[in-house]
Design a protein around this motif. Structure first.
Motif, mmCIF file in Angstrom:
data_model
loop_
_atom_site.group_PDB
_atom_site.id
_atom_site.type_symbol
_atom_site.label_atom_id
_atom_site.label_comp_id
_atom_site.label_asym_id
_atom_site.label_seq_id
_atom_site.Cartn_x
_atom_site.Cartn_y
_atom_site.Cartn_z
ATOM 1 N N SER A 1 0.831 -1.205 0.000
ATOM 2 C CA SER A 1 0.000 0.000 0.000
ATOM 3 C C SER A 1 0.864 1.252 0.000
ATOM 4 O O SER A 1 0.457 2.309 -0.461
ATOM 5 C CB SER A 1 -0.944 -0.003 1.211
ATOM 6 O OG SER A 1 -0.174 0.069 2.383
ATOM 7 N N GLU B 1 -6.813 -0.115 11.478
ATOM 8 C CA GLU B 1 -6.808 0.589 10.195
ATOM 9 C C GLU B 1 -7.810 -0.011 9.216
ATOM 10 O O GLU B 1 -8.622 0.702 8.633
ATOM 11 C CB GLU B 1 -5.402 0.511 9.582
ATOM 12 C CG GLU B 1 -4.686 1.829 9.605
ATOM 13 C CD GLU B 1 -3.251 1.668 9.096
ATOM 14 O OE1 GLU B 1 -2.474 2.574 9.370
ATOM 15 O OE2 GLU B 1 -2.928 0.655 8.461
ATOM 16 N N GLU B 2 -7.747 -1.325 9.092
ATOM 17 C CA GLU B 2 -8.602 -1.999 8.114
ATOM 18 C C GLU B 2 -10.070 -1.930 8.515
ATOM 19 O O GLU B 2 -10.934 -1.750 7.668
ATOM 20 C CB GLU B 2 -8.166 -3.455 7.943
ATOM 21 C CG GLU B 2 -7.000 -3.631 6.994
ATOM 22 C CD GLU B 2 -7.226 -2.942 5.661
ATOM 23 O OE1 GLU B 2 -8.263 -3.208 5.032
ATOM 24 O OE2 GLU B 2 -6.376 -2.132 5.255
ATOM 25 N N ASN C 1 -11.291 1.435 7.787
ATOM 26 C CA ASN C 1 -11.406 1.492 6.341
ATOM 27 C C ASN C 1 -12.721 0.874 5.867
ATOM 28 O O ASN C 1 -13.458 1.433 5.059
ATOM 29 C CB ASN C 1 -10.236 0.681 5.758
ATOM 30 C CG ASN C 1 -9.760 1.253 4.458
ATOM 31 O OD1 ASN C 1 -10.449 2.094 3.882
ATOM 32 N ND2 ASN C 1 -8.603 0.818 4.013
ATOM 33 N N LYS C 2 -13.001 -0.281 6.452
ATOM 34 C CA LYS C 2 -14.229 -1.002 6.110
ATOM 35 C C LYS C 2 -15.460 -0.196 6.523
ATOM 36 O O LYS C 2 -16.420 -0.077 5.763
ATOM 37 C CB LYS C 2 -14.230 -2.350 6.838
ATOM 38 C CG LYS C 2 -14.487 -3.526 5.934
ATOM 39 C CD LYS C 2 -14.146 -4.807 6.632
ATOM 40 C CE LYS C 2 -15.367 -5.580 7.070
ATOM 41 N NZ LYS C 2 -15.018 -6.829 7.753
ATOM 42 N N ASN D 1 -16.028 2.475 4.096
ATOM 43 C CA ASN D 1 -16.542 1.969 2.820
ATOM 44 C C ASN D 1 -17.993 1.500 2.910
ATOM 45 O O ASN D 1 -18.723 1.564 1.935
ATOM 46 C CB ASN D 1 -15.674 0.809 2.321
ATOM 47 C CG ASN D 1 -14.336 1.307 1.835
ATOM 48 O OD1 ASN D 1 -14.224 2.473 1.423
ATOM 49 N ND2 ASN D 1 -13.319 0.468 1.925
ATOM 50 N N THR E 1 -16.523 3.712 13.608
ATOM 51 C CA THR E 1 -15.114 4.041 13.807
ATOM 52 C C THR E 1 -14.790 4.141 15.295
ATOM 53 O O THR E 1 -13.809 3.568 15.768
ATOM 54 C CB THR E 1 -14.778 5.380 13.117
ATOM 55 O OG1 THR E 1 -15.009 5.221 11.737
ATOM 56 C CG2 THR E 1 -13.329 5.755 13.360
ATOM 57 N N VAL F 1 -4.492 7.092 12.861
ATOM 58 C CA VAL F 1 -5.581 6.684 11.966
ATOM 59 C C VAL F 1 -6.640 7.777 11.889
ATOM 60 O O VAL F 1 -7.135 8.119 10.815
ATOM 61 C CB VAL F 1 -6.201 5.355 12.445
ATOM 62 C CG1 VAL F 1 -7.415 5.009 11.609
ATOM 63 C CG2 VAL F 1 -5.187 4.234 12.369
ATOM 64 N N ASP G 1 -6.387 9.191 8.223
ATOM 65 C CA ASP G 1 -7.411 8.548 7.401
ATOM 66 C C ASP G 1 -8.791 9.157 7.619
ATOM 67 O O ASP G 1 -9.417 9.660 6.702
ATOM 68 C CB ASP G 1 -7.455 7.042 7.691
ATOM 69 C CG ASP G 1 -6.082 6.412 7.503
ATOM 70 O OD1 ASP G 1 -5.196 7.123 6.996
ATOM 71 O OD2 ASP G 1 -5.917 5.241 7.857
ATOM 72 N N VAL H 1 -11.007 11.551 5.123
ATOM 73 C CA VAL H 1 -12.270 11.168 4.498
ATOM 74 C C VAL H 1 -13.298 12.283 4.671
ATOM 75 O O VAL H 1 -13.958 12.706 3.717
ATOM 76 C CB VAL H 1 -12.793 9.849 5.111
ATOM 77 C CG1 VAL H 1 -14.231 9.604 4.685
ATOM 78 C CG2 VAL H 1 -11.908 8.687 4.703
#
Lengths: 203, 757
Positions: free
Chosen positions: B319, B410-411, B414-415, B418, B435, B465, B469, B473
């Motif tokens: 990544s 993190e993932e 991210n999920k 999304n 989150t 994060v 991130d 967003v």
């Protein structure tokens, strides 16, 4: 509320046994602890210094050099204002590892972080890395360079004071920038540059 | 002449007077002398009496003096005597001590005689306790003294013989006990093991006893641990504890050791004395290290920890190198159970070390009253713990945990981003709750490891994060802007509202974009609250989980948590940014024409025109009703704090625009009156719409209206000047230009000199 105007985080990194803890102890407590055991995880020290009549609080994070603590120490890079990368002038392998450390800094630290290369233990007779080699490396990688001796208290004060001065200058110019931006806002809220809010709220 | 005479007479007279006075004085003195003399004569008698009585006392005093001297000599005699006696007693005392010593030695010798006889019989009878008892008695006697006694009393050959016998017996017993102990261990005869264990110290074999006994315990430990591990390996997936079975096995091992310590420590203390726990534990620790290693080996093999960690670092590398991946990502959910198990393992090891440290420290403090020795022993304890394999394992576990947790956090976030969805009737979307649920979970899990460094690292990662991130967003969504499109805003709102109610959002790109913008704005401001709560709860959670942290450690934690406050600063800036977007695209274009209508209205009215104006739809009524519908479109969709900010933005926009159009208008007295009234009603209306005070935003406008509403120009002096309590928001130049708006009709230009700079 403590009496200081700026708060900076300084993180020391480098191979195990190059004298990071000794540098920090020398600066914060004025002593040289012989027979220092390996640092576990991360140690935390505070020293308030004065620059141009302003109180500057330095929050110094002394990290463990051993590989197994890497996932702890890496988490401190991001919020660091200054990173001190230390090697031992009498130990070639600690110098050879510098590129690895730089990669790590590159990956985890902020791109604006102030980076300083420090060759420690100049009190030792058995030097392996000549001064100019350290200097070259530092200038190639855009870092400050200084050789120190935690044992003899050589350049230790200078190292941290230089960092404090530089960071303060940086913060001041950023402060001005922010101020200009704020006057354009209709609410005119001023933002605080030091992130001490939470701390002072908690204590 | 006559003058001279009278002068002489006067002088004479004066002289005479003087003499008379002197005479009187002398007379008085004479009387005094007489009185004194009389008094003295009277006293003579009294003094005579005194002298007489004194002369009587003299002989008595002489006697007393003699007697006192006699007493002194007696006392000194006595003291001499007592000193002499003392000198004689001292040797006597020494003699008595010697006699005591002799007696003791004789009794020792007698004991030795008896013991030497008894020990043989005891050995033959296999009564090792008694035999060891005899040896113990023998060992208690000062050996060098014994040697001397034996050599001095040469004729007492029996003593020498007895000593010899006992020494032989001791070494014989030592061999026997060692052998018997090994035999008992071999036969797994617990009773005998304990029996011989108790005999070792009697023979002066403390260290050896501890070592042998602990080795035996280690053997037991190994058997149990192997059995537990085998059971663990046979656990089926269906089992409730399948997912933490290795952590359970490790827990059983630690509990086993703790039980051993709890049971056998009193035994050791009773028979060996305090201070032996350290050596016992360092032996047990070796076995513990061995067993943990075996458990972890199986754990690694079955849970594929190393493979997963490699995969994660591979993903991270990919990544970073922007050639985004064909590499299959690991679903963070799949790691959840593994992370949980690692956490348990680490916390158990932490607890185990805490237990060991507490027990051994207590034992050392009792066993070594000497401070220096204590420090030395405590240092040794530190070394035993820190160099143990288990400690290394613990550090490695923490490191692995942190890598896994970082990826998980993190993932998962991210999920969550999304899979972001907006539930109808909600102001915020699912990603915010999700989150912060994830972050809270991760920090809680870190707290459960019991390692402050672990907690700090997870907090640091969470800050990263959130700041990089999550904030990114939110900022990106707001950067899209708030589209105005061709639709009327009220209409747009209605569409949005119905689509929300029906749970479908496909009614058009613009509406969707608007909703997305408003939701992102709400998400940001709610996040600020969440971060604040997160900071507080983390601090109190850690305080509960680690009640004994030092102030330096607390400082460390607080410093890491302060990273969250820079997240808050970031979020505040994003809200600010969003509001500016909204102001530019949705507020300003709407408000400007509404306010500009002011220019079409006549502000130089006659009385008739005034009543006519007030009867109809006034400018302000229209403006307020327009504002009302504008604000209403946002009232439902914004969170209350965002709505308050928005009202502030609207108020600022209206007042600045209104100021501009006022400056383009001319007024007469009645025009000023209407303006003053209208601005009051505007301020009153906006105040009712929000919980914040927005009067401040109307301060300038109110003052402008006041000025334009003056009856006579001279009244300004009531307001303007040093005596006035009013804080002017207007500069003198501004004030002059405002007053000139009425100058054309009412005020004389000359009147304006009232206002000095």
């Amino acid at each position: 509320m403590e009496d200081y105007k700026f708060l900076f985080k300084v993180v020391l990194v480098g191979n195990a046994g190059v004298g990071k803890t000794c540098l920090v102890r020398r600066f914060t407590q004025g002593l040289f602890p012989p027979g220092q055991g390996a640092t576990i995880g991360v140690d935390f020290m505070i020293k308030t210094v004065e620059v141009d009549g302003e109180k500057v609080k330095l929050q110094i994070w002394d990290t463990a050099g051993q590989e197994r603590f890497r996932s702890i120490t890496q988490s401190y890079y991001r919020s660091a204002h200054a990173l001190i990368l230390v090697y031992d002038i009498s130990c070639q392998p600690t110098f050879d590892c510098l590129p690895d450390w730089l990669r790590e800094i590159e990956e985890y630290a902020s791109s604006k972080v102030l980076r300083i290369l420090v060759g420690n233990k100049i009190d030792r007779e058995d030097r392996e890395i000549p001064v100019h080699v350290g200097e070259d490396f530092a200038s190639r990688h855009n870092m400050y360079f200084l050789e120190t001796s935690a044992k003899e208290a050589d350049n230790v004060e200078k190292l941290f004071m230089k960092i404090a001065e530089d960071l303060m200058q940086q913060a001041r110019s950023k402060d001005l920038l922010r101020y200009d931006k704020d006057t354009a806002n209709i609410t005119g809220k001023t933002s605080v540059i030091t992130d001490s809010n939470c701390c002072s709220r908690l204590t | 002449m006559s003058f001279d005479k009278s002068k002489i007479d006067k002088a004479l007279f004066e002289k005479q007077n003087e003499l008379q006075k002197e005479l009187d004085r002398l007379k008085l003195k004479d009387e005094e002398f007489v009185k004194e003399l009389q008094h003295l004569t009277l006293q003579t008698e009294y003094i005579d009496g005194k002298i007489k009585s004194l002369s009587k006392v003299i002989p008595v005093l002489k006697t007393i003096r003699n007697e006192a001297q006699e007493l002194i000599s007696t006392i000194s005699d006595l003291s001499e005597l007592s000193e002499k006696i003392n000198e004689k007693v001292k040797p006597l005392e020494i003699a008595r001590c010697r006699v005591d010593e002799c007696q003791k030695r004789v009794s020792d010798l007698v004991d030795i005689e008896l013991s030497s006889q008894g020990v043989q019989t005891a050995i033959i009878n296999e009564d090792y306790e008694e035999g060891a008892g005899h040896v113990h008695r023998f060992l208690l006697i000062d050996q060098s003294l014994l040697q001397r006694t034996a050599s001095e009393a040469e004729n007492l050959s029996s003593v020498r013989k007895a000593v010899q016998t006992l020494q032989d017996a001791a070494s014989q017993l030592r061999t026997i006990i060692k052998h018997k102990f090994d035999e008992a261990v071999h036969n797994e005869d617990l009773g005998s093991v304990e029996r011989f264990f108790k005999i070792f110290p009697l023979l002066g074999m403390h260290e050896e006893g501890i070592t042998k006994f602990c080795n035996y315990l280690c053997m037991k430990l190994e058997v149990t641990s192997q059995k537990n591990l085998k059971t663990a390996l046979n656990t089926t997936v269906a089992d409730k504890r399948f997912n933490i079975v290795y952590a359970d096995t490790m827990t059983l091992l630690f509990e086993g050791i703790a039980r051993i310590v709890d049971i056998h420590h009193p035994l050791i203390e009773t028979y060996y004395g305090p201070g032996h726990l350290l050596s016992a534990l360092s032996i047990l620790q070796q076995e513990c290290d061995k067993q943990t290693k075996l458990i972890l080996l199986e754990f690694n093999k079955h849970r594929q920890l190393t493979r997963r960690l490699n995969q994660i670092s591979e993903i991270n590398k990919m990544s970073n190198s922007s050639s985004f991946s064909k590499l299959e990502k690991i679903d963070p959910k799949d790691l959840d159970l593994l992370i949980h198990e690692v956490t348990i393992m680490h916390s158990r090891a932490e607890l185990y070390f805490k237990f060991v440290r507490r027990k051994v420290t207590m034992d050392i403090e009792i066993g070594y009253p000497n401070k220096e020795e204590q420090v030395q022993k405590l240092y040794k304890l530190d070394m035993v713990i820190s160099t143990s394999d288990l400690n290394q394992t613990k550090i490695d576990l923490l490191s692995k945990y942190l890598q896994l947790e970082h990826y998980f956090m993190e993932e998962s976030i991210n999920k969550a981003v999304n899979m972001d969805t907006l539930e109808p009737g909600q102001n915020t979307s699912s990603m915010v709750d999700d989150t912060f649920f994830i972050i809270r979970k991760c920090i809680r899990r870190a707290t459960a490891t019991g390692s402050l460094d672990g907690i700090c690292a997870v907090v640091n990662n969470a800050c990263g994060v959130l700041e990089n991130d999550f904030c990114g967003v939110l900022r990106n969504r707001l950067r899209q802007g708030y589209p105005t499109g061709y639709l009327d805003l009220t209409q747009a709102y209605n569409v949005l509202q119905t689509s929300l109610q029906q749970g479908r959002l496909q009614s058009g790109d613009t509406e969707q974009a608007r909703t997305a913008f408003v939701v992102a704005l709400n998400n940001t401001s709610v996040s600020i609250e969440y971060v604040e709560t997160l900071c507080d709860t983390t601090l109190s959670d850690v305080g509960q989980a680690l009640p004994n942290i030092t102030s330096n450690e607390k400082g460390k934690l607080e410093s890491c948590l302060s990273g969250l406050s820079s997240v808050i600063t970031n979020l505040r800036e994003i809200v600010e940014y969003g509001m500016q977007q909204l102001r530019v695209s949705a507020i300003k274009p709407r408000i400007s024409p509404w306010v500009d209508a002011f220019l079409n209205i006549n502000h130089q009215l006659t009385e008739d025109e005034l009543s006519e104006y007030e009867a109809g739809d006034t400018f302000m009524n229209t403006l307020i009703s327009n504002l009302n519908s504008l604000l209403f479109t946002f009232k439902e969709s914004l969170t209350s704090s965002n709505y308050d900010v928005l009202v502030g933005v609207v108020a600022a926009e209206v007042s600045s625009r209104l100021e501009k159009v006022i400056l383009k208008t001319t007024f007469n007295r009645l025009g000023g009156l209407i303006l003053d009234k209208e601005i009051r009603s505007l301020a009153a209306y906006l105040t009712t719409t929000t919980s914040w005070s927005i009067r401040d935003k109307f301060a300038r406008l109110t003052q402008i209206a006041t000025v334009l509403n003056l009856e006579k120009v001279s009244e300004i002096s009531d307001y303007w000047g040093n005596e006035s309590s009013l804080t002017w928001r207007l500069t003198p130049t501004e004030l002059r230009s405002i007053m000139s708006l009425r100058y054309l009709t009412t005020f004389k230009k000359s009147a304006l000199i009232f206002i000095n700079d």
